[in-house]
Design an enzyme around this catalytic site. Structure first.
Site, short mmCIF file in Angstrom:
data_model
loop_
_atom_site.label_atom_id
_atom_site.label_comp_id
_atom_site.label_asym_id
_atom_site.label_seq_id
_atom_site.Cartn_x
_atom_site.Cartn_y
_atom_site.Cartn_z
N CYS A 245 3.60 -19.64 12.77
CA CYS A 245 4.65 -18.93 13.52
C CYS A 245 4.95 -17.55 12.96
O CYS A 245 5.49 -16.72 13.69
CB CYS A 245 5.91 -19.77 13.56
N ASN A 376 -0.82 -17.50 18.20
CA ASN A 376 -0.59 -18.81 17.59
C ASN A 376 0.43 -19.55 18.43
O ASN A 376 1.51 -19.03 18.69
CB ASN A 376 -0.03 -18.66 16.17
N GLU A 377 0.11 -20.74 18.82
CA GLU A 377 1.05 -21.58 19.59
C GLU A 377 1.74 -20.80 20.70
O GLU A 377 2.95 -20.92 20.89
CB GLU A 377 2.06 -22.25 18.66
O1 AHR Z 1 2.77 -25.40 10.10
C1 AHR Z 1 4.09 -25.09 10.41
C2 AHR Z 1 4.22 -24.50 11.79
O2 AHR Z 1 3.87 -25.44 12.75
C3 AHR Z 1 3.32 -23.35 12.10
O3 AHR Z 1 3.85 -22.16 11.67
C4 AHR Z 1 3.24 -23.38 13.59
O4 AHR Z 1 2.03 -22.88 14.08
C5 AHR Z 1 3.48 -24.82 13.95
O5 AHR Z 1 4.48 -24.97 14.86
#
Ligand code: AHR
Length: 658
Positions: A245, A376-377
């Site tokens: 994140c 990411n995500e």
């Molecule tokens: O690994 C912790 C968090 O989990 C990461 O930052 C994110 O990509 C996921 O939600």
């Protein structure tokens, strides 16, 4: 038999563990059917500055808030002596130096002869070791020469355990760098640093820093050697960085911008760490990213530990759990340019702008970047639109670089289905799947990849961790139950290594006094590392990875959870070795015969490396002797049959020379 042994057996009986009744099973290993190759870099690590993973962790700086840029400029610092009005002043030169605006002015002209000073508390204290040398360094600008700087390491009782004096040059003008080294005469995990200002004068100070000399590879201002070593021991095939994140940021202004993390350390613009206030129950108001561990250091770390670098960059979207800010499509160019420049920084000649910076930082040779993550995500059509803009440009200029794309936060559900469909339609190179799920989920998903399309995009199991709810202490969700379920799931990942090309557990590190998220792969305190049971599972996979998959079957069927057994098999063509991974998730011991088909005969012995504990809550606690560590035993091999014991609740890696 001693009373203690009776008690132990009684305890096992209560738990329903019956060692006497060993069962019999035969698993067939088709050793000659080694058709599918395994990516030699399949097992890797996911690094993010969460849980004090970088600042206060891997990055060995001991001084917190060394440049007074935290939200409160004196956070981490306290006065020493009788400080009077005007002794300290925080100045802000933002117009001149946006990347590092604040500095401290010390004025002791009104001194009564008694020194004043500041004490820095470190990141939950400073871990220092007996007889190790520490370098104190500082940026200073003389205003009225006369101040001398005495530094002291003190233990928790206030006892001085190391000291030295730094005398700023008197005749200089402008900012200067100075340093002095001294040793600690004691090992202390919660030391503090006193910085005394002796004499009368006025001086400006910035970047007040203390580093150990015993860093990884002895690099000046480098990384904590024990933390890098525990990564190197995994022999990781890749390292994903910088997250997570933190790539996205709470909002776009707090996104990770790699260009702000390279070049001279004092010019790297600090930002708040987005994990600082993310969880109300684990607030960490003193968590900032200083970027001493920046993109150059990440690439260097990857090279040091023999891992492929896998950077993830922001795709023009902030965290959708937070603000969800997105950049308008017609303003995305600078983000795409960041990606192009990053490739130049990593791979291009020293005659290019960014290649030259890499060389100036000490690495003229390229870092050979081959994969790049975009986002990411992130999820929804807004992600797909932005990803497509990146893809078009990246494929045009760098067709050989594989693009890693996000499939969102979950391994199933509407968001996942949408992204999975779109990413496949786009023919993206690698899809990054994340799963933080219960042990039950991991156990029942060991066949997840058995039916994935072999011709489509490759899969990156980019963030996974089994979250047990049984542990009483939140920091120890990564108990044996969780690790064993991961071991079981990973048999399915390994069996499908032709489609799952990359796999990494997340998050990687957690500081016992500064974590926000559990479970984590490796716990640390200020002096030591404590690998979790999950780490041991990862290591057994990554250091026994083999080169080709071979089928292992029971009655012609994949072994994926029926009767609580899970298995995968590979051969290592270089070592001419068969490697079988086997999980027994039941409370019964089992005798297993491996029927080795398609070979003339094997060697007469083999070995089993195993993890076992009958207690699902067993943990490797910080500061204690670990409960889950690998053990080794030899196994019998007769011609084409290997005879094994599968202990209750165990994971083993069996190796047989062919
Ligand atoms: O690994 C912790 C968090 O989990 C990461 O930052 C994110 O990509 C996921 O939600």
């Amino acid at each position: 038999m001693k009373v203690k042994n009776y008690l132990f057996l009684a305890l096992l009986a209560i738990q329903g563990v019956d060692f006497a009744e060993a069962q019999q099973k035969t698993f067939t290993v088709q050793v000659d059917k080694a058709t599918e190759e395994i990516n030699p870099n399949m097992w890797g690590v996911f690094f993010e500055d969460i849980n004090m993973g970088a600042d206060g962790g891997l990055y060995a700086e001991l001084v917190k808030n060394r440049s007074f840029e935290f939200f409160r400029p004196m956070m981490g610092w306290k006065n020493l002596g009788t400080v009077k009005e005007g002794n300290y002043l925080i100045l802000n030169r933002k117009a001149d130096k946006e990347s590092n605006p604040r500095y401290l002015r010390v004025n002791t002209m009104n001194s009564d002869g008694n020194a004043i000073g500041l004490v820095n508390e470190g990141f939950r204290g400073m871990g220092v070791k007996k007889d190790v040398s520490y370098e104190f360094s500082i940026l200073y600008k003389q205003i009225k020469p006369g101040i001398e700087v005495k530094v002291e390491l003190v233990d928790t009782t206030g006892q001085v355990i190391g000291s030295s004096k730094f005398i700023p040059e008197k005749t200089t003008t402008g900012w200067q760098k100075g340093s002095v080294s001294f040793s600690s005469n004691k090992t202390e995990s919660k030391a503090k640093l006193n910085v005394w200002f002796e004499g009368k004068g006025e001086v400006d100070l910035d970047m007040i820093s203390l580093f150990p000399s015993d860093t990884w590879k002895g690099r000046k201002n480098g990384l904590r050697a024990d933390m890098v070593q525990v990564l190197a021991d995994l022999k990781p095939g890749f390292i994903r960085f910088p997250g997570g994140c933190i790539v996205e940021g709470f909002d776009l202004s707090q996104r990770f911008q790699w260009k702000k993390t390279v070049g001279p350390i004092e010019d790297r613009q600090l930002i708040v760490n987005r994990w600082n206030t993310e969880f109300a129950h684990r607030l960490t108001p003193d968590y900032f990213q200083t970027f001493g561990l920046g993109f150059f250091e990440y690439f260097q770390l990857a090279e040091d530990i023999g891992a492929e670098p896998l950077p993830i960059i922001n795709c023009g979207m902030a965290c959708q759990f937070n603000t969800g800010e997105v950049v308008p499509l017609d303003e995305l160019d600078p983000y795409v340019q960041d990606a192009l420049d990053l490739i130049e920084f990593a791979n291009a000649g020293t005659n290019t702008k960014w290649g030259k910076l890499r060389a100036d930082m000490g690495h003229p040779e390229p870092f050979n970047l081959k994969m790049l993550g975009v986002g990411n995500e992130n999820w929804g059509p807004q992600y797909i639109e932005r990803l497509e803009a990146f893809r078009k440009v990246l494929k045009k200029h760098h067709p050989a670089i594989e693009i890693v794309a996000s499939s969102g936060t979950d391994p199933e559900g509407e968001r996942f289905e949408y992204l999975n469909k779109e990413l496949r339609a786009m023919d993206i190179d690698i899809i990054d799947e994340h799963f933080y799920r219960s042990p039950e989920w991991f156990l029942s998903n060991a066949s997840r990849y058995d039916h994935y399309d072999r011709q489509g995009p490759k899969i990156f199991a980019g963030e996974y961790a089994s979250h047990s709810t049984k542990s009483k202490r939140p920091e120890y969700k990564n108990n044996w139950e969780a690790a064993l379920s991961e071991a079981a799931f990973l048999t399915g990942v390994e069996r499908n290594a032709s489609v799952v090309q990359l796999a990494s557990y997340a998050p990687l590190f957690a500081h016992i006094d500064g974590w926000q998220w559990t479970p984590d792969l490796i716990w640390v305190d200020n002096l030591k590392v404590f690998p979790s049971p999950s780490y041991q599972v990862q290591k057994m996979y990554s250091t026994n990875k083999g080169s080709h998959i071979v089928p292992i079957l029971e009655n012609g069927k994949t072994i994926a959870g029926d009767e609580k057994f899970y298995a995968s098999a590979v051969i290592d063509k270089n070592a001419n070795e068969l490697i079988v991974k086997l999980v027994n998730n039941s409370d019964k011991k089992e005798n297993i015969t491996l029927d080795l088909q398609g070979i003339k005969r094997s060697s007469s012995t083999g070995k089993s490396l195993f993890l076992q504990n009958i207690d699902p809550l067993a943990i490797n606690e910080v500061g204690k002797t670990p409960s889950v560590v690998p053990q080794e035993k030899s196994i019998q091999v007769k011609g084409k049959k290997a005879i094994l014991d599968a202990e209750p609740f165990s994971f083993q890696v069996v190796k047989i020379s062919l």
